[in-house]
Design a protein around this motif. Structure first.
Motif, PDB file in Angstrom:
ATOM      1  N   VAL A 131       0.865  -1.180   0.000  1.00  0.00           N
ATOM      2  CA  VAL A 131       0.000   0.000   0.000  1.00  0.00           C
ATOM      3  C   VAL A 131       0.902   1.230   0.000  1.00  0.00           C
ATOM      4  N   SER A 132       0.624   2.185  -0.893  1.00  0.00           N
ATOM      5  CA  SER A 132       1.436   3.405  -0.935  1.00  0.00           C
ATOM      6  C   SER A 132       0.536   4.620  -1.092  1.00  0.00           C
ATOM      7  N   ILE A 133       1.000   5.739  -0.518  1.00  0.00           N
ATOM      8  CA  ILE A 133       0.245   6.984  -0.496  1.00  0.00           C
ATOM      9  C   ILE A 133       0.991   8.011  -1.343  1.00  0.00           C
ATOM     10  N   HIS A 134       0.294   8.629  -2.315  1.00  0.00           N
ATOM     11  CA  HIS A 134       0.955   9.532  -3.247  1.00  0.00           C
ATOM     12  C   HIS A 134       0.281  10.897  -3.258  1.00  0.00           C
ATOM     13  N   ALA A 135       1.115  11.944  -3.461  1.00  0.00           N
ATOM     14  CA  ALA A 135       0.623  13.289  -3.730  1.00  0.00           C
ATOM     15  C   ALA A 135       0.792  13.567  -5.221  1.00  0.00           C
ATOM     16  N   ASP A 136       0.321  14.731  -5.661  1.00  0.00           N
ATOM     17  CA  ASP A 136       0.383  15.061  -7.084  1.00  0.00           C
ATOM     18  C   ASP A 136       1.699  15.751  -7.432  1.00  0.00           C
ATOM     19  N   ASP A 137       2.777  15.288  -6.814  1.00  0.00           N
ATOM     20  CA  ASP A 137       4.124  15.775  -7.121  1.00  0.00           C
ATOM     21  C   ASP A 137       5.106  14.681  -6.699  1.00  0.00           C
ATOM     22  N   ARG A 138       6.362  14.981  -6.508  1.00  0.00           N
ATOM     23  CA  ARG A 138       7.371  14.030  -6.046  1.00  0.00           C
ATOM     24  C   ARG A 138       7.628  12.912  -7.053  1.00  0.00           C
ATOM     25  N   ALA A 139       7.258  13.144  -8.326  1.00  0.00           N
ATOM     26  CA  ALA A 139       7.466  12.129  -9.353  1.00  0.00           C
ATOM     27  C   ALA A 139       6.839  10.803  -8.907  1.00  0.00           C
TER      28      ALA A 139
END
Length: 226
Positions: A35-43
């Protein structure tokens, strides 16, 4: 794979604690249990994540305007990733099927071939078992035995970064379930290894080796870098 876009806050509870305040984020839940949590940046880098094996418990939670709490628990360490969900904007599952795996570029493929041919570059007494050792999640670049007969899995990159260490970690978790191979130790080998990747590898008990491509090809240089 399950893709969820939700307004949520995230807390990591374990050896370290971390908190992500309320925001809209992408949550990836993969078939391997990660499970991973992503934002709309940080590639491509997640804000936080949990490697497999882990379980996800979803339950109603109505405090402070929330609607649900998702608790991701690691099956070995017991560490948890807790998502407090306030709104779900998108929730969809996709069946991706079996991935054929990464096709290495010419340099990586040649590094693998050369290292297999000169396996004692890793240490005296090493002997090759096979290249491209098959597993359920993709082939391990090189499987070999060390001087004491122990199993060693080698992942080879042209540039060694954190993703490569994570990939080798997944291979090791799988290989160590095989009683005919276990215990299996890991070696992360590359022409260049980023400092963060080296720290992560050593923290997980994985050895790192910096390969001199020209030296492996037989061009006279001052020597190998380790």
């Amino acid at each position: 794979m399950r893709l969820v876009i939700a307004r949520c806050s995230v807390d990591y509870v374990g050896r370290l604690t971390a908190h992500l305040p309320l925001a809209t984020r992408l949550v990836l839940m993969k078939a391997d249990g990660s499970v991973s949590i992503h934002a709309d940046d940080r590639a491509f880098k997640p804000l936080n994540w949990m490697n497999p094996p882990c379980t996800v418990k979803e339950e109603p939670f109505t405090e402070h305007g929330a609607i649900a709490k998702w608790t991701v628990t690691h099956g070995k360490s017991g560490e948890q990733l807790i998502l407090t969900v306030f709104e779900v904007l998108h929730d969809h599952r996709h069946e991706l099927g079996v991935d054929p795996g990464l096709q290495k570029d010419g340099v990586e493929a040649h590094l693998q071939e050369l290292l297999a041919e000169h396996i004692t570059t890793l240490g005296e007494g090493y002997r090759l078992v096979r290249r491209e050792y098959p597993t359920a999640i993709g082939p391990v670049d090189i499987l070999c035995r060390d001087a004491s007969g122990g199993t060693v899995a080698v992942e080879i990159k042209r540039r060694g970064e954190i993703d490569g260490v994570e990939q080798l970690t997944r291979y090791l978790e799988l290989l160590n379930r095989d009683p005919l191979l276990a215990p299996v130790k890991g070696v992360f080998a590359a022409q260049e290894i980023k400092p963060q990747a080296k720290v992560l590898a050593h923290d997980r008990g994985i050895d790192t080796v910096t390969l001199d491509y020209d030296a492996l090809r037989g061009i006279e240089k001052e020597g190998m870098l380790f």
